[in-house]
Design an enzyme around this catalytic site. Sequence first.
Site, short mmCIF file in Angstrom:
data_model
loop_
_atom_site.label_atom_id
_atom_site.label_comp_id
_atom_site.label_asym_id
_atom_site.label_seq_id
_atom_site.Cartn_x
_atom_site.Cartn_y
_atom_site.Cartn_z
N HIS A 56 0.80 -1.03 0.15
CA HIS A 56 -0.05 0.20 -0.11
C HIS A 56 1.11 1.08 0.15
O HIS A 56 2.01 1.51 0.50
CB HIS A 56 -0.86 0.21 1.42
CG HIS A 56 -2.43 -0.92 1.07
ND1 HIS A 56 -2.63 -1.34 2.26
CD2 HIS A 56 -1.96 -2.32 0.98
CE1 HIS A 56 -4.25 -2.09 1.81
NE2 HIS A 56 -3.87 -2.85 1.27
N GLU A 58 1.04 3.06 2.14
CA GLU A 58 1.43 4.19 2.69
C GLU A 58 2.96 3.43 3.31
O GLU A 58 3.96 4.34 4.30
CB GLU A 58 0.82 4.11 4.38
CG GLU A 58 -0.58 5.07 3.99
CD GLU A 58 -1.72 4.75 3.29
OE1 GLU A 58 -1.86 3.30 2.66
OE2 GLU A 58 -2.92 4.41 4.23
N CYS A 86 -6.01 2.77 5.41
CA CYS A 86 -6.83 0.37 6.47
C CYS A 86 -6.02 0.29 8.05
O CYS A 86 -4.43 1.23 8.07
CB CYS A 86 -6.76 -0.01 5.44
SG CYS A 86 -4.99 -0.69 5.22
N CYS A 89 -2.05 -0.19 7.89
CA CYS A 89 -1.35 1.00 7.00
C CYS A 89 -1.49 1.74 8.78
O CYS A 89 -0.21 2.27 9.26
CB CYS A 89 -1.61 1.60 5.90
SG CYS A 89 -1.93 0.60 4.65
#
Length: 153
Positions: A56, A58, A86, A89
Amino acid sequence: MWSFDKDIFWMKHAINLAERAAYKGEVPVGAVLVLNDEVVGEGWSSSIYLNDPTAHAEVLAIRNAGKLIKAYRFLESVIYVTLEPCLMCLGSIIHARVSRVIFGANDNKVGAARYFNHLRYYTYINQTLSFTSGVLQDECSLQLNNLFRCCRL
């Protein structure tokens, strides 16, 4: 000291990173980690491209920051991300000791920012983390909507 003008500047940077994800057929999410007004890490969604469910924006921004400054904690740093983080993250952000999270679009499906205080209570996380939502929300939402309108019907 952070200002709204800085938040807009860095969110525009994150939006540009999200375009890289969109170009590769990924969910258009971008993230930039800023420390002392300098980029120390950036990333964009790359789960499909890298065959890695943890890739992801991040997480990649945090990984890149660690490589650049040779540290695993980023006290006083701020992460700008185009979509609400999420749970995975958010966990990475907490472990990296990021101080602030600024995001554009809310993620009503898997966004975890609103659960931070509950998570903190149950896991005894001894960290102050502040959230700012809605920075350039329309632009961030438009990127996501465009993907789902044209590519993932």
